[in-house]
Design a protein around this motif. Structure first.
Motif, mmCIF file in Angstrom:
data_model
loop_
_atom_site.group_PDB
_atom_site.id
_atom_site.type_symbol
_atom_site.label_atom_id
_atom_site.label_comp_id
_atom_site.label_asym_id
_atom_site.label_seq_id
_atom_site.Cartn_x
_atom_site.Cartn_y
_atom_site.Cartn_z
ATOM 1 N N ASP A 182 0.821 -1.200 0.000
ATOM 2 C CA ASP A 182 0.000 0.000 0.000
ATOM 3 C C ASP A 182 0.858 1.254 0.000
ATOM 4 O OD1 ASP A 182 -2.371 -1.458 0.078
ATOM 5 O OD2 ASP A 182 -2.332 -1.589 2.271
ATOM 6 N N SER A 183 0.366 2.271 -0.693
ATOM 7 C CA SER A 183 1.023 3.568 -0.674
ATOM 8 C C SER A 183 -0.048 4.654 -0.678
ATOM 9 C CB SER A 183 1.957 3.739 -1.882
ATOM 10 O OG SER A 183 1.232 3.681 -3.091
ATOM 11 N N LEU A 184 0.276 5.783 -0.097
ATOM 12 C CA LEU A 184 -0.677 6.889 0.003
ATOM 13 C C LEU A 184 0.063 8.200 -0.225
ATOM 14 C CD1 LEU A 184 -3.754 7.299 0.886
ATOM 15 C CD2 LEU A 184 -2.787 8.097 3.044
ATOM 16 N N PRO A 185 -0.262 8.909 -1.317
ATOM 17 C CA PRO A 185 0.349 10.226 -1.529
ATOM 18 C C PRO A 185 -0.158 11.209 -0.480
ATOM 19 C CG PRO A 185 -0.748 9.398 -3.527
ATOM 20 C CD PRO A 185 -1.206 8.555 -2.387
ATOM 21 N N TYR A 186 0.689 12.131 -0.080
ATOM 22 C CA TYR A 186 0.217 13.158 0.854
ATOM 23 C C TYR A 186 1.026 14.432 0.689
ATOM 24 C CZ TYR A 186 4.204 12.248 4.040
ATOM 25 O OH TYR A 186 5.460 12.115 4.593
ATOM 26 N N ARG A 187 0.411 15.517 1.126
ATOM 27 C CA ARG A 187 1.091 16.803 1.166
ATOM 28 C C ARG A 187 1.135 17.276 2.611
ATOM 29 N NH1 ARG A 187 1.039 18.849 -4.160
ATOM 30 N NH2 ARG A 187 2.487 20.455 -3.390
ATOM 31 N N LEU A 188 2.177 17.986 2.964
ATOM 32 C CA LEU A 188 2.344 18.471 4.330
ATOM 33 C C LEU A 188 2.784 19.928 4.299
ATOM 34 C CD1 LEU A 188 2.432 17.718 7.396
ATOM 35 C CD2 LEU A 188 4.881 17.287 7.076
ATOM 36 N N LEU A 189 2.016 20.773 4.976
ATOM 37 C CA LEU A 189 2.388 22.183 5.107
ATOM 38 C C LEU A 189 2.983 22.402 6.493
ATOM 39 C CD1 LEU A 189 2.296 25.003 3.753
ATOM 40 C CD2 LEU A 189 0.142 25.386 4.984
ATOM 41 N N TYR A 190 4.180 22.968 6.518
ATOM 42 C CA TYR A 190 4.831 23.277 7.796
ATOM 43 C C TYR A 190 4.293 24.598 8.342
ATOM 44 C CZ TYR A 190 8.422 19.608 7.674
ATOM 45 O OH TYR A 190 9.082 18.404 7.700
ATOM 46 N N PRO A 191 4.406 24.791 9.657
ATOM 47 C CA PRO A 191 3.979 26.074 10.229
ATOM 48 C C PRO A 191 4.811 27.226 9.686
ATOM 49 C CG PRO A 191 4.336 24.413 11.947
ATOM 50 C CD PRO A 191 4.893 23.856 10.679
ATOM 51 N N LEU A 192 4.194 28.388 9.598
ATOM 52 C CA LEU A 192 4.927 29.592 9.231
ATOM 53 C C LEU A 192 5.934 29.896 10.344
ATOM 54 C CD1 LEU A 192 4.870 31.767 6.967
ATOM 55 C CD2 LEU A 192 3.415 33.124 8.486
ATOM 56 N N HIS A 193 7.138 30.340 9.950
ATOM 57 C CA HIS A 193 8.219 30.620 10.910
ATOM 58 C C HIS A 193 8.551 29.360 11.722
ATOM 59 C CE1 HIS A 193 7.201 34.637 9.736
ATOM 60 N NE2 HIS A 193 6.113 34.688 10.486
ATOM 61 N N TYR A 194 8.583 28.243 11.039
ATOM 62 C CA TYR A 194 8.801 26.949 11.695
ATOM 63 C C TYR A 194 10.076 26.937 12.532
ATOM 64 C CZ TYR A 194 9.984 21.986 12.127
ATOM 65 O OH TYR A 194 10.338 20.738 12.610
ATOM 66 N N ASN A 195 9.945 26.440 13.756
ATOM 67 C CA ASN A 195 11.066 26.303 14.675
ATOM 68 C C ASN A 195 11.051 24.872 15.210
ATOM 69 O OD1 ASN A 195 12.833 26.252 16.874
ATOM 70 N ND2 ASN A 195 12.226 28.267 17.636
#
Length: 256
Positions: free
Chosen positions: A36-49
């Motif tokens: 099984d495989s699942l495409p995904y997108r991930l948005l990081y927080p702005l000003h990521y620390n």
């Protein structure tokens, strides 16, 4: 040539008094386990620390956005979380998996005769949860502030994944969904704000009404907003509901 074009666009925007918006950078990846495989997108927080902890929002798309292009599932993502003001106000990770066309987030084998779901989650739902579990281990995610939302098929998946992992999610926003009312006993303590249009011609409004009633039967206190005169396509309106995301990010996972 491409760089000159970008500069020209920004200069033109400045001359016209248009406020340029930053281009969102969604990391593109594929979760793979066995066959099984699942495409995904991930948005990081702005000003990521990396030394800070952030909440995470799992967003589930509708049936029309299924596929493998790892692009289409971005349709409908709340602008209140992705525009400049939203990213400043609500710094968070946003996880957006894409369900393949031959699967769904949740199955109702005997629908519409009854709304009982399958004993086990679908393969795509399992993969979405596995992806989430993996990211929680890898990234500075606040485990008390993991949220889930989705519309249409994604709203159905929101309720279902919530019942599969009731101790994982701090709150949920299901929109125009169908849900297995027999599983309400598993999630009545979880903060839920549900939405439906009373003229929905895809998922009848009665299904949200039934689930809200089932949650209240167990002394749950869900919030329910029903839009009079509106049909199925209400998610943009719902995600712009005043106070919605203030409410969401105030929620912390409860200890049952």
């Amino acid at each position: 040539m491409k760089s000159y074009l970008v500069i020209f666009v920004f200069l033109l925007a400045a001359c016209l008094g248009i406020k340029a918006q930053p281009v969102l950078s969604f990391t593109k990846a594929v979760y793979t386990t066995g066959k099984d495989s699942l495409p995904y997108r991930l948005l990081y927080p702005l000003h990521y620390n990396k030394h800070k902890q952030y909440p995470l929002v799992l967003f589930l798309h509708g049936a029309g956005q299924r596929g493998t292009d790892n692009e289409t599932q971005l349709t409908g993502v709340p602008k209140a979380l992705t525009d400049t003001a939203g990213r400043e106000k609500y710094p968070c990770f946003i996880l957006i998996p894409q369900c393949p066309k031959n699967d769904v987030w949740v199955k109702f084998p005997h629908f519409p005769e009854n709304i009982q779901t399958t004993e086990l989650p679908t393969r795509s739902a399992q993969a979405a949860l596995a992806t989430l579990d993996s990211l929680i281990k890898q990234l500075p995610i606040d485990r008390k502030r993991v949220y889930i939302t989705g519309y249409s098929m994604g709203g159905e998946g929101t309720f279902d994944l919530l019942t599969r992992r009731p101790h994982l999610f701090a709150a949920a926003i299901p929109i125009c969904s169908v849900a297995d009312t027999a599983r309400a006993r598993l999630i009545y303590q979880t903060p839920i704000w549900a939405f439906h249009g009373d003229q929905d011609d895809v998922n009848e409004v009665k299904y949200s009404r039934l689930m809200i009633a089932a949650l209240k039967k167990f002394n749950g206190t869900p919030i329910y907003t029903e839009y009079p005169g509106l049909k199925h396509n209400i998610w943009s309106k719902a995600y712009n509901e005043p106070g919605l995301f203030e409410w969401l990010f105030e929620q912390r996972r409860r200890l049952f």
